[in-house]
Motif scaffolding. Sequence first.
Motif, PDB file in Angstrom:
ATOM      1  N   LYS A  53      58.661  22.009  21.621  1.00 53.31           N
ATOM      2  CA  LYS A  53      57.362  22.058  20.957  1.00 53.31           C
ATOM      3  C   LYS A  53      56.301  21.485  21.870  1.00 53.31           C
ATOM      4  CE  LYS A  53      55.094  20.895  16.612  1.00 53.31           C
ATOM      5  NZ  LYS A  53      55.217  20.177  15.322  1.00 53.31           N
ATOM      6  N   VAL A  54      55.261  22.269  22.072  1.00 52.84           N
ATOM      7  CA  VAL A  54      54.182  21.824  22.959  1.00 52.84           C
ATOM      8  C   VAL A  54      53.337  20.792  22.234  1.00 52.84           C
ATOM      9  CG1 VAL A  54      52.161  22.533  24.270  1.00 52.84           C
ATOM     10  CG2 VAL A  54      54.135  24.055  24.106  1.00 52.84           C
ATOM     11  N   ARG A  55      53.154  19.705  22.903  1.00 54.64           N
ATOM     12  CA  ARG A  55      52.351  18.637  22.310  1.00 54.64           C
ATOM     13  C   ARG A  55      50.879  18.959  22.465  1.00 54.64           C
ATOM     14  NH1 ARG A  55      53.041  12.247  23.863  1.00 54.64           N
ATOM     15  NH2 ARG A  55      51.741  11.405  22.190  1.00 54.64           N
ATOM     16  N   LYS A  56      50.186  19.031  21.362  1.00 56.23           N
ATOM     17  CA  LYS A  56      48.767  19.386  21.393  1.00 56.23           C
ATOM     18  C   LYS A  56      47.964  18.232  21.983  1.00 56.23           C
ATOM     19  CE  LYS A  56      48.655  22.678  17.576  1.00 56.23           C
ATOM     20  NZ  LYS A  56      48.034  23.017  16.284  1.00 56.23           N
ATOM     21  N   THR A  57      47.021  18.601  22.846  1.00 56.69           N
ATOM     22  CA  THR A  57      46.177  17.569  23.432  1.00 56.69           C
ATOM     23  C   THR A  57      44.979  17.300  22.543  1.00 56.69           C
ATOM     24  OG1 THR A  57      44.811  16.994  25.336  1.00 56.69           O
ATOM     25  CG2 THR A  57      44.936  19.322  24.795  1.00 56.69           C
ATOM     26  N   THR A  58      44.551  16.073  22.528  1.00 61.80           N
ATOM     27  CA  THR A  58      43.403  15.696  21.700  1.00 61.80           C
ATOM     28  C   THR A  58      42.121  15.647  22.531  1.00 61.80           C
ATOM     29  OG1 THR A  58      43.903  13.355  22.092  1.00 61.80           O
ATOM     30  CG2 THR A  58      44.823  14.358  20.102  1.00 61.80           C
ATOM     31  N   THR A  59      42.229  16.053  23.795  1.00 62.61           N
ATOM     32  CA  THR A  59      41.069  15.994  24.671  1.00 62.61           C
ATOM     33  C   THR A  59      40.023  17.010  24.234  1.00 62.61           C
ATOM     34  OG1 THR A  59      42.474  15.331  26.508  1.00 62.61           O
ATOM     35  CG2 THR A  59      40.279  16.169  27.047  1.00 62.61           C
ATOM     36  N   ASN A  60      38.801  16.547  24.048  1.00 60.61           N
ATOM     37  CA  ASN A  60      37.695  17.428  23.726  1.00 60.61           C
ATOM     38  C   ASN A  60      36.829  17.540  24.963  1.00 60.61           C
ATOM     39  OD1 ASN A  60      35.161  18.489  22.823  1.00 60.61           O
ATOM     40  ND2 ASN A  60      35.754  17.981  20.731  1.00 60.61           N
ATOM     41  N   HIS A  61      36.879  18.696  25.598  1.00 56.96           N
ATOM     42  CA  HIS A  61      36.182  18.872  26.867  1.00 56.96           C
ATOM     43  C   HIS A  61      34.674  18.708  26.719  1.00 56.96           C
ATOM     44  CE1 HIS A  61      39.808  20.107  28.968  1.00 56.96           C
ATOM     45  NE2 HIS A  61      40.102  20.878  27.950  1.00 56.96           N
ATOM     46  N   THR A  62      34.121  19.146  25.599  1.00 58.08           N
ATOM     47  CA  THR A  62      32.683  19.029  25.400  1.00 58.08           C
ATOM     48  C   THR A  62      32.263  17.580  25.262  1.00 58.08           C
ATOM     49  OG1 THR A  62      32.609  21.205  24.336  1.00 58.08           O
ATOM     50  CG2 THR A  62      30.748  19.729  23.941  1.00 58.08           C
ATOM     51  N   VAL A  63      33.022  16.805  24.495  1.00 56.26           N
ATOM     52  CA  VAL A  63      32.715  15.378  24.337  1.00 56.26           C
ATOM     53  C   VAL A  63      32.806  14.672  25.688  1.00 56.26           C
ATOM     54  CG1 VAL A  63      33.503  13.216  23.312  1.00 56.26           C
ATOM     55  CG2 VAL A  63      33.414  15.281  21.926  1.00 56.26           C
ATOM     56  N   ALA A  64      33.843  14.983  26.448  1.00 56.34           N
ATOM     57  CA  ALA A  64      34.014  14.376  27.769  1.00 56.34           C
ATOM     58  C   ALA A  64      32.858  14.756  28.694  1.00 56.34           C
ATOM     59  CB  ALA A  64      35.339  14.813  28.379  1.00 56.34           C
ATOM     60  N   TYR A  65      32.428  16.012  28.596  1.00 52.87           N
ATOM     61  CA  TYR A  65      31.302  16.483  29.411  1.00 52.87           C
ATOM     62  C   TYR A  65      30.027  15.713  29.061  1.00 52.87           C
ATOM     63  CZ  TYR A  65      27.875  19.717  31.442  1.00 52.87           C
ATOM     64  OH  TYR A  65      26.839  20.264  32.167  1.00 52.87           O
ATOM     65  N   ILE A  66      29.770  15.563  27.784  1.00 55.32           N
ATOM     66  CA  ILE A  66      28.559  14.862  27.333  1.00 55.32           C
ATOM     67  C   ILE A  66      28.572  13.410  27.785  1.00 55.32           C
ATOM     68  CG2 ILE A  66      27.347  14.026  25.271  1.00 55.32           C
ATOM     69  CD1 ILE A  66      28.312  16.678  23.910  1.00 55.32           C
ATOM     70  N   GLU A  67      29.700  12.753  27.626  1.00 58.17           N
ATOM     71  CA  GLU A  67      29.800  11.347  28.028  1.00 58.17           C
ATOM     72  C   GLU A  67      29.572  11.179  29.528  1.00 58.17           C
ATOM     73  OE1 GLU A  67      33.629  10.145  26.667  1.00 58.17           O
ATOM     74  OE2 GLU A  67      32.974   9.845  24.583  1.00 58.17           O
ATOM     75  N   LYS A  68      30.008  12.162  30.296  1.00 55.17           N
ATOM     76  CA  LYS A  68      29.875  12.080  31.747  1.00 55.17           C
ATOM     77  C   LYS A  68      28.441  12.288  32.216  1.00 55.17           C
ATOM     78  CE  LYS A  68      31.791  13.979  36.032  1.00 55.17           C
ATOM     79  NZ  LYS A  68      32.785  14.920  36.613  1.00 55.17           N
ATOM     80  N   TYR A  69      27.751  13.260  31.598  1.00 58.16           N
ATOM     81  CA  TYR A  69      26.430  13.634  32.110  1.00 58.16           C
ATOM     82  C   TYR A  69      25.254  13.120  31.281  1.00 58.16           C
ATOM     83  CZ  TYR A  69      29.019  16.624  35.278  1.00 58.16           C
ATOM     84  OH  TYR A  69      29.881  17.084  36.254  1.00 58.16           O
ATOM     85  N   ALA A  70      25.518  12.458  30.172  1.00 65.33           N
ATOM     86  CA  ALA A  70      24.429  11.913  29.353  1.00 65.33           C
ATOM     87  C   ALA A  70      23.543  10.934  30.129  1.00 65.33           C
ATOM     88  CB  ALA A  70      24.998  11.254  28.099  1.00 65.33           C
ATOM     89  N   PRO A  71      24.112  10.013  30.923  1.00 67.27           N
ATOM     90  CA  PRO A  71      23.238   9.094  31.678  1.00 67.27           C
ATOM     91  C   PRO A  71      22.287   9.823  32.616  1.00 67.27           C
ATOM     92  CG  PRO A  71      25.498   8.289  31.655  1.00 67.27           C
ATOM     93  CD  PRO A  71      25.546   9.680  31.095  1.00 67.27           C
ATOM     94  N   ILE A  72      22.759  10.900  33.239  1.00 64.66           N
ATOM     95  CA  ILE A  72      21.890  11.676  34.131  1.00 64.66           C
ATOM     96  C   ILE A  72      20.785  12.351  33.330  1.00 64.66           C
ATOM     97  CG2 ILE A  72      21.806  13.597  35.765  1.00 64.66           C
ATOM     98  CD1 ILE A  72      24.713  13.017  36.449  1.00 64.66           C
TER      99      ILE A  72
END
Length: 266
Positions: A53-72
């Motif tokens: 059974k493939v373990r589903k990832t909880t990573t949200n790419h959009t949230v990660a993107y926002i957190e990375k580029y929000a300061p800029i």
Amino acid sequence: MKLKISLVLIISTLVLTSCGSKKRVVNSNRKQVVLEKTPENVPDIPQLEQVKKVRKTTTNHTVAYIEKYAPIAVRKMYEYNIPASITLAQGVLESGSGRSPLAIRSNNHFGIKCHRGWKGKRVTHDDDEKGECFRKYKYPETSYEDHSKFLTSRKRYASLFKYKHTNYKAWAYGLRRAGYATDRRYPQKLIGIIKKYNLSKYDYMKLPKKKNKYTPVKTVGNYYKVKKGDTLFSIARKFDVSVKQLKEVNGLKDNTISIGQHLLLQ
């Protein structure tokens, strides 16, 4: 005639007697045994290999993107008066949260085409038409900087700057009217992203107070220790120096740096 009828009756009697003789009925004091027919040879069905059974990832790419580029985006808001929410929403939409082919190949997060006067690197990409020319950047941060300059340097976007940087809805519809995108639902898409991820909070965020540029976190004397995700561009921005200056004082021939490396800041 009578002879024929007699022969038919004799033959019928023999047939019935013959059929009945094949049916074996055993009545004895022993238990009755039922003999089943031998089954036909049927090919075995191969067992399917069990897939883990493939373990589903909880990573949200959009949230990660926002957190990375929000300061800029916030810094650009104070430099150019463009809502941080709009910048982030456009980045999410245009670059697929940093995962589109154009963003991966050329760090172009806003789908900005070459246009007349562009002297930087370029890449061809299929958009409204095949093989269109798009700007290529070495770093994503450069894409954010160019996005701000792109909007502030063109007359058709001048009307947007009459709106406050907290009025993201006016900006969303204004971008569409000015011709930034051909999609008629472009404003609704931007507004939908802003609401879903609460990006409007960045429009009210204040810039952090500047620290002494020569005493930041993870420094050794006048050196900076390179950490994961750093680029010469981002380090130069952090300490208000130029990439050229960093390369000269550290004897770098190109922009390659490594994690754990100590860079002289002056």
